[in-house]
Enzyme design. Structure first.
Site, mmCIF file in Angstrom:
data_model
loop_
_atom_site.group_PDB
_atom_site.id
_atom_site.type_symbol
_atom_site.label_atom_id
_atom_site.label_comp_id
_atom_site.label_asym_id
_atom_site.label_seq_id
_atom_site.Cartn_x
_atom_site.Cartn_y
_atom_site.Cartn_z
ATOM 1 C CD GLU A 17 -3.001 0.947 2.295
ATOM 2 O OE1 GLU A 17 -3.793 0.007 2.148
ATOM 3 O OE2 GLU A 17 -3.084 1.764 3.235
ATOM 4 N NE ARG A 71 -6.577 35.510 -12.416
ATOM 5 C CZ ARG A 71 -7.543 36.418 -12.621
ATOM 6 N NH1 ARG A 71 -8.312 36.339 -13.705
ATOM 7 N NH2 ARG A 71 -7.731 37.397 -11.762
ATOM 8 C CD GLN A 127 12.564 35.763 -9.424
ATOM 9 O OE1 GLN A 127 12.535 36.634 -8.556
ATOM 10 N NE2 GLN A 127 13.644 35.461 -10.092
#
Ligand code: FAD
Length: 381
Positions: free
Chosen positions: A244, A270, A281
């Site tokens: 798992e 955008r 930055q």
């Protein structure tokens, strides 16, 4: 060490990704009776082989090693947006199918594994108790031997898949005076008299993965339904958690990959202050940090799988991988939401759900504190 996928793994990755994408479509014909979980998707995964990736071919599985299974789960989750569903499939496959495949008697394997691999049965792993979470071997559930069977009593909590499960892998003490050395593992079908599943517990993350308490009241379990020997439950559980903590957590790597691609696309499109967000930055550095966490976690995960396939993995390898993936998933989810601005916190945007889906990753399969303890103990040994 060579992590370059071979031709078979590349094909598996492509097909798993396509399957994940195909199953994103709304399921109008679901017959599970559960508002979130889709039996139809479950059957499609079974047909593909996803529910028996590392189970032997004799029982209908694909018999894949850990690296290949990890590749399939990562690619599937990169395509499939419903991480709760992927989580349920992985809990079934790795925390239940694998311990049965590795420790069941021949008769038990022949009876149960084909049903798990074909998707006919859903399996759930029951070890946690309300008073035994991280301290899991402090469990109160007990199985008392009586001739050719055991009588098992106890209550398990937070059992993934329990509301729909047909069979449980259950851990109980067969020798309470021996602590964790007295734990044994059992396979118990749901219809067994004395087994009751409680009401599903509503949760915020991994919503389509149902979870509930399970009650065992004087449940008669044939001795043949024990996995391994008496007192081997801890080793069997650890083995199932190794599956798992590597292969299930590949789902989070895939989800992070998809999330990063979406966040790069959004911040490139955008514009604020006359340029794309990604050209600022501070935004670009946040994207770089997301990529760094993703790739570091992925490398640790594949290294752990690679070592497991060679029989050289240590608890250090597995805990480093699990910790790195789950903590990266949390931090990357926060960054993704942040970089989407107000849109990122709108309910239903799909972006905000990543936080609720990532937080449990640092809780189940051992919390981050428990994995830091394991790592530190390995450093001292
Ligand atoms: C989505 C989800 C699915 C799950 N599925 C299953 C399942 O299928 N089967 C199953 O059996 N269980 C399942 N669980 C339960 C899970 O294994 C437990 O939640 C987990 O082991 C932690 O136990 P707990 O919740 O009791 O937390 P606790 O053990 O009470 O821990 C609470 C906090 O205390 C910290 N803590 C505890 N001990 C220490 C320590 N020694 N040192 C430092 N910090 C410590 C923990 O790290 C954590 O931050 C699931 C849980 C979740 C959230």
């Amino acid at each position: 060490m060579d992590f370059a996928p071979d031709a078979d793994q590349l094909l598996l990755a492509r097909r798993s990704h396509e399957l994940g994408l195909a199953l994103n479509a709304p399921d109008e014909h679901d017959d599970s009776g559960d508002p979130w979980f889709s039996r139809r998707k479950w059957r499609r995964c079974a047909e593909f082989g996803l529910l028996g990736l590392s189970v032997g071919e004799r029982w209908g599985g694909l018999g894949l090693d850990s690296v290949s299974a990890c590749t399939a789960i990562e690619s599937f989750a990169r395509g499939h947006a419903d991480l709760g569903f992927v989580f349920s499939a992985c809990a079934h496959t790795f925390a239940c199918g694998m311990p049965i495949a590795e420790h069941g008697t021949e008769a038990l394997r022949d009876e149960v594994l084909p049903k798990l691999v074909s998707g006919e049965w859903i399996a759930a792993n029951a070890i946690t108790e309300s008073e035994a979470g991280s301290d899991v071997y402090a469990m109160r559930s007990a199985a008392v031997r009586d001739g050719d069977h055991y009588v098992l009593n106890g209550t398990k909590n937070y059992v993934t898949n329990a509301p729909l499960a047909d069979v449980f892998v259950v851990y109980a003490s067969t020798d309470p005076s021996s602590g964790y050395l007295g734990i044994s593992a059992f396979v118990i079908p749901r219809h067994t008299p004395g087994v009751t599943v409680g009401a599903p517990l509503p949760k915020t993350g991994l919503i389509s993965s149902p979870l509930a308490p399970v009650y065992f009241d004087d449940v008669v379990v044939p001795a043949e339904n024990r996995l391994g020997g008496e007192g081997e439950g801890r080793a069997i559980f650890t083995g199932s958690m190794d599956w798992e903590r590597t292969c299930l957590f590949a789902a989070y790597v895939g989800a992070m990959d998809r999330q990063l691609a979406a966040t790069v696309a959004y911040t490139s499109e955008r514009r604020q202050f006359r340029r794309p967000l990604a050209r600022h930055q501070a935004v670009a550095h946040r994207l770089a940090d997301m990529k760094l966490r993703l790739e570091s976690a992925r490398l640790l995960l594949y290294r752990a799988c690679w070592s497991r396939d060679r029989g050289t993995a240590t608890p250090l390898d597995v805990s480093l991988a699990k910790l790195a993936v789950s903590e990266a998933a949390k931090l990357n989810a926060l960054d993704a939401v942040h970089l989407h601005g107000a849109m990122g916190v709108m309910a239903g945007s799909g972006v905000e759900q990543a936080i609720a889906d990532a937080v449990p990753a640092a809780v189940f399969s051992g919390t981050s504190e428990i994995h830091r303890d394991i790592i530190a103990a390995q450093l001292r040994s």
